[in-house]
Design an enzyme around this catalytic site. Structure first.
Site, short mmCIF file in Angstrom:
data_model
loop_
_atom_site.label_atom_id
_atom_site.label_comp_id
_atom_site.label_asym_id
_atom_site.label_seq_id
_atom_site.Cartn_x
_atom_site.Cartn_y
_atom_site.Cartn_z
N ARG A 147 8.67 -49.90 28.45
CA ARG A 147 8.12 -48.64 28.97
C ARG A 147 7.27 -48.83 30.22
O ARG A 147 7.52 -48.21 31.26
CB ARG A 147 7.29 -47.94 27.89
CG ARG A 147 8.10 -47.48 26.69
CD ARG A 147 7.23 -46.69 25.72
NE ARG A 147 7.99 -46.21 24.58
CZ ARG A 147 7.48 -45.44 23.63
NH1 ARG A 147 6.20 -45.07 23.67
NH2 ARG A 147 8.23 -45.03 22.63
N ASP A 220 2.81 -43.72 27.46
CA ASP A 220 3.63 -44.60 28.30
C ASP A 220 5.10 -44.22 28.31
O ASP A 220 5.92 -44.94 28.92
CB ASP A 220 3.46 -46.06 27.87
CG ASP A 220 3.82 -46.28 26.40
OD1 ASP A 220 4.32 -45.33 25.76
OD2 ASP A 220 3.60 -47.41 25.90
N ASP A 221 5.47 -43.12 27.64
CA ASP A 221 6.86 -42.64 27.73
C ASP A 221 6.94 -41.32 28.51
O ASP A 221 7.93 -40.60 28.40
CB ASP A 221 7.47 -42.47 26.34
CG ASP A 221 6.68 -41.50 25.45
OD1 ASP A 221 5.57 -41.11 25.87
OD2 ASP A 221 7.18 -41.15 24.38
N ASP A 299 -5.20 -37.46 19.70
CA ASP A 299 -5.03 -36.15 20.33
C ASP A 299 -5.52 -35.03 19.42
O ASP A 299 -6.08 -34.03 19.91
CB ASP A 299 -3.57 -35.92 20.73
CG ASP A 299 -2.58 -36.22 19.61
OD1 ASP A 299 -3.01 -36.59 18.49
OD2 ASP A 299 -1.36 -36.10 19.85
N HIS A 323 8.73 -35.94 24.24
CA HIS A 323 10.03 -36.41 23.76
C HIS A 323 10.55 -35.58 22.59
O HIS A 323 11.71 -35.72 22.19
CB HIS A 323 9.92 -37.88 23.34
CG HIS A 323 8.99 -38.07 22.17
ND1 HIS A 323 7.61 -38.09 22.33
CD2 HIS A 323 9.22 -38.24 20.85
CE1 HIS A 323 7.05 -38.27 21.15
NE2 HIS A 323 7.99 -38.37 20.23
#
Length: 339
Positions: A147, A220-221, A299, A323
Site C-alpha cells: 500500500r 493507507d488504502d 474513528d 473501499h
C-alpha cells in the site's frame, strides 16, 4: 552403652545444627525476596507517579496552547468583523486598497480607541491553501510494499510537505520523503482498538503542535485528490467547528448511546477551531483513554468525542469514499470532483 548414648547425643546435636542452618538460610532468602518485592513496588510506584506527572504536564501544555489559540482567534475575528464593516462603510474593495487599514481602530474594554496592527488579519481573511492542511496517513509495517509504496508513487508527491505518515515498528524512511514527517509511533501493529487509538492519538497531538488549519486523516488504502481537497476546504471557515466526512453506516453508532462518526476508511477532516475544543478529551494521548472507556476503535472514538461529548454534528460529504462502496458506479466525468 554410655559411648553409644554420647554418640547419639552428638548426632542429635549435629542434626539440630543442620536444621537450624537450613532454616536460617531459608529465612534469609525469604527476607531477601520480601525486600526485593517491596523495592520493586516502590520503584513501580515512583515510575507511575513520574509518568502521571509527565502526562499532566503535557496535557496542561495542550490546554494552555489551545486556550491561547482560541483567544487569538477571537481577537482576530473581532478585527476581521471590524474591517469588513469599515470596508462596507467606506466602499473599500480590498484591504490593500486602503492604506488606513494598515492599522485598524479597535475599541477596548474601557471604551477607548486604540491602534491595533492587523498583520495576522490578512492571514485570517485569506483563503485556505494547500500548506494549511495537515494530511495524516495511518499505515503499518506489513502494508509497506502493498500500500504505502503505491501512495508514494501516486498522490503523496503532490502534497509531500503536507503529508505525515504514522506507522509502527518501521524506521525505513521512504525515498525522497521528509524524515520528520515519517513517524514511528511504536504502537501495536495489530488492527485492534488499542493500536488504532494509539496511532490516532499521535496524529492528533502532532497536528496540535503545528499551526495548520485543517486536520485530515486518511488510511493507507485511500487515494487523495489533493487539488479537490484544497478547493473543498476553501468553502469552510477553519475557525468554526467543522467535522467533515462520511459515515460507513446509515444510522448513528449505538453503544448505550447514539452518535455519528466519520469512517476513517473514507477519510475525514477536522477544523482547527473544533480540534482546539477536543483537547480535554483527546489531547496528550487522551484519545486512547476515551477509546478504552467506550471500547471502540479510533474513528468511532473521534466521532464520540465530537458528536456526543461536544455536540458538534457530522457534516456528511458525498465526495469522500471508502473501499466499502461500489466505486465503479461513479460516472467517469465526475471522478475529478471526488476527494
Amino acid at each position: 552403652m554410655n559411648c553409644n548414648v554420647s554418640e547419639c547425643r552428638k548426632t542429635q546435636v549435629n542434626i539440630c545444627g543442620q536444621v537450624m542452618r537450613i532454616s536460617l538460610r531459608r529465612i534469609c532468602k525469604l527476607f531477601l525476596v520480601i525486600v526485593t518485592f517491596i523495592l520493586a513496588l516502590v520503584l513501580i510506584s515512583v515510575t507511575n507517579t513520574e509518568r502521571i506527572q509527565t502526562k499532566q504536564i503535557v496535557f496542561t501544555k495542550f490546554v494552555k496552547r489551545s486556550y491561547r489559540r482560541q483567544l487569538s482567534l477571537q481577537k482576530e475575528q473581532q478585527v476581521v468583523d471590524h474591517i469588513k464593516f469599515q470596508r462596507k462603510t467606506n466602499g473599500v474593495n480590498s484591504v490593500a486598497d486602503d492604506e488606513n487599514l494598515g492599522k485598524d481602530e479597535i475599541v477596548n474594554k474601557n471604551g477607548k480607541i486604540k491602534q491595533n496592527p492587523i498583520q495576522n488579519v490578512k492571514n485570517v481573511m485569506r483563503k485556505t491553501v494547500q500548506s494549511d492542511i495537515f494530511i495524516s496517513v495511518k499505515t503499518t509495517k506489513s502494508n509497506r510494499n502493498s500500500r504505502l509504496d503505491l501512495l508514494m508513487e501516486t498522490w503523496i508527491p503532490l502534497a509531500k510537505d503536507e503529508t505525515y505518515i504514522f506507522t509502527d515498528n518501521d524506521s525505513h524512511i521512504p525515498e525522497n520523503f521528509h524524515a520528520d514527517h515519517f513517524i514511528n509511533t511504536f504502537c501495536a501493529d495489530s488492527h485492534y482498538r488499542q493500536g488504532l487509538c494509539c496511532k490516532m492519538a499521535r496524529e492528533y497531538d502532532i497536528f496540535m503542535e503545528s499551526e495548520k488549519r485543517w486536520f485530515c486523516h486518511v488510511d493507507d488504502d485511500n487515494y487523495v485528490n489533493v487539488p479537490a481537497l484544497v478547493g473543498f476546504l476553501q468553502q469552510y471557515n477553519h475557525s468554526d467547528d467543522w467535522y467533515l466526512g462520511r459515515p460507513s453506516i446509515s444510522h448513528p453508532m449505538e453503544q448505550k448511546l447514539a452518535f455519528w462518526f466519520a469512517t476513517g476508511g473514507a477519510g475525514f477532516c477536522i477544523s482547527r477551531g473544533l480540534a482546539d475544543k477536543m483537547v480535554p478529551h483527546a489531547g496528550g494521548g487522551r484519545i486512547m483513554t476515551t477509546g478504552d472507556i467506550i471500547r471502540l476503535p479510533d474513528d468511532c472514538t473521534v466521532g464520540y468525542i465530537i458528536n456526543h461529548l461536544l455536540k458538534v454534528p457530522l457534516t456528511k460529504i458525498k465526495e469522500f469514499h471508502s473501499h466499502l462502496e461500489g466505486l465503479h458506479r461513479i460516472p467517469q466525468h465526475q471522478l475529478s470532483d471526488q476527494i
